[in-house]
Design a protein around this motif. Structure first.
Motif, mmCIF file in Angstrom:
data_model
loop_
_atom_site.group_PDB
_atom_site.id
_atom_site.type_symbol
_atom_site.label_atom_id
_atom_site.label_comp_id
_atom_site.label_asym_id
_atom_site.label_seq_id
_atom_site.Cartn_x
_atom_site.Cartn_y
_atom_site.Cartn_z
ATOM 1 N N UNK A 251 -10.022 -8.186 8.736
ATOM 2 C CA UNK A 251 -8.956 -8.738 8.627
ATOM 3 C C UNK A 251 -8.466 -10.240 9.015
ATOM 4 N N UNK A 252 -9.895 -11.433 9.138
ATOM 5 C CA UNK A 252 -10.417 -12.140 9.234
ATOM 6 C C UNK A 252 -9.672 -13.415 10.539
ATOM 7 N N UNK A 253 -9.679 -12.550 11.378
ATOM 8 C CA UNK A 253 -9.293 -13.095 12.764
ATOM 9 C C UNK A 253 -10.450 -14.616 13.020
ATOM 10 N N UNK A 254 -9.764 -14.916 13.971
ATOM 11 C CA UNK A 254 -10.729 -16.820 14.041
ATOM 12 C C UNK A 254 -11.050 -15.813 15.475
ATOM 13 N N UNK A 273 -17.079 -9.405 6.657
ATOM 14 C CA UNK A 273 -15.810 -9.716 7.009
ATOM 15 C C UNK A 273 -14.864 -9.239 5.847
ATOM 16 N N UNK A 274 -14.307 -8.604 5.981
ATOM 17 C CA UNK A 274 -12.830 -7.635 5.432
ATOM 18 C C UNK A 274 -11.913 -8.958 6.097
ATOM 19 N N UNK A 275 -11.360 -9.586 4.746
ATOM 20 C CA UNK A 275 -10.702 -10.699 4.579
ATOM 21 C C UNK A 275 -9.058 -9.808 3.380
ATOM 22 N N UNK A 276 -7.931 -9.931 4.021
ATOM 23 C CA UNK A 276 -6.947 -9.899 3.617
ATOM 24 C C UNK A 276 -5.972 -11.207 2.863
ATOM 25 N N UNK A 277 -6.423 -11.087 1.414
ATOM 26 C CA UNK A 277 -6.230 -11.655 0.149
ATOM 27 C C UNK A 277 -4.870 -12.734 1.002
ATOM 28 N N UNK A 278 -4.267 -11.725 1.003
ATOM 29 C CA UNK A 278 -2.501 -11.742 1.528
ATOM 30 C C UNK A 278 -1.988 -13.443 2.318
ATOM 31 N N UNK A 279 -2.843 -13.111 3.748
ATOM 32 C CA UNK A 279 -2.680 -13.395 4.286
ATOM 33 C C UNK A 279 -3.578 -14.859 4.996
ATOM 34 N N UNK A 305 -13.279 -7.349 0.845
ATOM 35 C CA UNK A 305 -12.046 -7.302 0.637
ATOM 36 C C UNK A 305 -11.409 -5.875 1.512
ATOM 37 N N UNK A 306 -10.532 -6.515 2.066
ATOM 38 C CA UNK A 306 -9.601 -5.269 2.800
ATOM 39 C C UNK A 306 -7.558 -4.923 2.110
ATOM 40 N N UNK A 307 -8.469 -4.861 0.749
ATOM 41 C CA UNK A 307 -7.072 -4.414 -0.028
ATOM 42 C C UNK A 307 -5.773 -5.285 0.154
ATOM 43 N N UNK A 340 -17.132 -7.291 -4.119
ATOM 44 C CA UNK A 340 -17.745 -5.739 -4.799
ATOM 45 C C UNK A 340 -16.808 -5.083 -4.330
ATOM 46 N N UNK A 341 -16.668 -4.825 -3.085
ATOM 47 C CA UNK A 341 -16.971 -4.443 -1.439
ATOM 48 C C UNK A 341 -15.353 -3.871 -1.135
ATOM 49 N N UNK A 342 -14.685 -3.234 -0.461
ATOM 50 C CA UNK A 342 -13.337 -2.815 0.303
ATOM 51 C C UNK A 342 -13.602 -2.416 1.314
ATOM 52 N N UNK A 343 -12.481 -2.734 1.747
ATOM 53 C CA UNK A 343 -12.560 -2.350 3.647
ATOM 54 C C UNK A 343 -10.938 -1.348 2.879
ATOM 55 N N UNK A 344 -10.852 -0.187 2.987
ATOM 56 C CA UNK A 344 -9.361 0.353 2.896
ATOM 57 C C UNK A 344 -8.460 -0.111 4.389
#
Length: 447
Positions: A251-254, A273-279, A305-307, A340-344
């Motif tokens: 989630x890319x939290x602080x 770190x699985x980051x949420x693009x929209x956030x 990526x975190x979808x 290249x990698x994703x967390x659903x």
């Protein structure tokens, strides 16, 4: 910050090398009728033993595998994948049991029947089922077999992914045993299609297993409802020389940037770190900025990526493709090499999600559980990796110890220190100290 040269071998890269080596040695397995997932379709418990017998054909000797690990490089970051990793690595190592002769397996509990309609490989699979919370147990005797440097993997399909755990139990002549367990699959989907699992060690039996003299294999399905599981294509493959741990933050939290990252630098440990693009694009106050993510990438951490942080299985296929494509393009545009990698999100995936995700991602997942949920290194489905929720220090250290002892991998998941699904900061530092002091374990990223 500490200048950490990126010299660690990376988990999926080395796995891909050895899986490819194994595939080259077992090309007699015919998947010509596959639908792309190794599927030939006309379409949390503990205890009990398995057995197995296999002779190495020489193509996936663990020492040979190790020699190939460092020769594999990550694919160039691009919008679409160069190949379908699930097809490429769908049948690693050597075939052990194709379930063409269901009579080899004795039913101890529940029901087990051959199924010619739903198969992963060959003409039939074995359908395991039970009702009213009953477990399923099948077993077969084998000649005494040395599995000291070997792990097993199994093709699995289930219509009850929330309500089952799958266990491969090995038993020696004296009754010593070890449970290799996948504790949870997906949260909500009725059917995630076929996937390969190489369950990591969950626990030893009352007497430890003599791995050089395995004489029985049990397949167990622990059931909290009406279980339905198909199994097929049991395979054997080598183990690496060491164990691995991946520290995966969502989630890319602080907290990742402000509190956890300084600890990673202090101990010289890579994290993911699985980051949420929209956030991130929306400049939310409670997530890291793109600049902070890039800074952590420069420091050695991996940004994946975190979808879109929605339930992916609820999206129509065109919406799903648009969402995953947008996330991947953002990673490419911003040179996030872990793209290249994703967390659903929400552990939400089904067969369609896996099919579409393979066009953009090489690996990810996850099926996850609150207890030990390890994986063997050379026999997992690249897009259905398991992980353990990092809420408890004792469980996390047990994961690390088991990964080190059995040369397997544990993926531990965290969010923020003030959340129930994440241990507090003091415990997290204790975990890093434990990893640092543990022989036989290496902290790695996905590539």
């Amino acid at each position: 910050m500490v200048d950490r040269p990126n010299t660690r071998r990376r988990f999926l890269a080395l796995s891909g090398a050895t899986m490819a080596t194994g595939l080259a040695g077992c090309s007699d397995s015919d998947t010509s009728e596959d639908d792309g997932n190794g599927t030939n379709e006309t379409t949390n418990g503990d205890d009990d033993p398995p057995e197995d017998d296999t002779e190495d054909e020489g193509d996936d000797d663990p020492e040979d595998e190790e020699e190939d690990e460092d020769e594999v490089e990550s694919p160039e970051l691009a919008l679409e994948t160069e190949y379908d990793s699930r097809e490429e690595f769908g049948q690693p190592g050597e075939g052990f049991d194709d379930f063409e002769d269901a009579g080899e397996w004795e039913v101890v509990r529940g029901s087990a029947e051959p199924d010619e309609e739903i198969t992963f490989e060959g003409s039939q699979s074995l359908r395991l089922s039970a009702e009213d919370g009953e477990d399923v147990i099948v077993e077969r005797e084998i000649e005494s077999t040395d599995l000291t440097d070997r792990d097993l993997s199994l093709a699995v399909r289930t219509t009850t992914p929330e309500n089952v755990a799958v266990d491969i139990r090995l038993v020696d002549a004296s009754g010593g045993s070890t449970h290799h367990q996948l504790r949870s699959v997906s949260y909500g989907a009725d059917d995630v299609g076929w996937f390969r699992t190489s369950p990591g060690v969950f626990e030893e039996g009352s007497a430890p297993l003599e791995r050089d003299a395995v004489e029985r294999i049990q397949l167990l399905v622990y059931n909290t409802d009406e279980a339905e599981v198909w199994v097929d294509d049991l395979r054997v493959h080598g183990r690496p020389e060491t164990g691995y741990v991946v520290l995966c933050w969502d989630d890319g939290m602080p907290d990742f940037y402000d509190a956890a990252s300084p600890l990673h630098d202090e101990y010289g440990v890579n994290a993911v770190q699985s980051a949420v693009r929209q956030w991130t694009q929306g400049s939310r106050d409670d997530v890291m900025t793109l600049e902070q993510l890039q800074e952590r990438q420069d420091a050695g951490d991996q940004i994946i990526a975190h979808g879109s942080h929605v339930f992916l299985e609820d999206l129509e296929e065109d919406q799903l493709r648009e969402s995953l494509q947008g996330d991947k393009q953002w990673a490419v545009d911003n040179d996030l090499q872990g793209g290249h990698y994703i967390t659903y999100p929400h552990n939400s995936f089904d067969q369609t999600v896996l099919d579409v995700a393979s066009d953009y991602y090489y690996a990810g997942g996850f099926n996850q559980a609150g207890d030990v949920n390890l994986t063997g290194v050379y026999g997992f489905d690249p897009l259905v990796l398991p992980r353990t929720i990092g809420h408890d220090l004792e469980i996390a250290m047990r994961c690390v110890d088991l990964a080190a002892e059995h040369r397997q991998c544990t993926i531990l998941n965290f969010h923020a220190f003030d959340l129930e699904n994440t241990m507090d900061e003091a415990d997290y530092e204790g975990l890093l100290e434990h990893i640092d002091s543990e022989d036989g374990i290496e902290a790695v990223s996905y590539t």
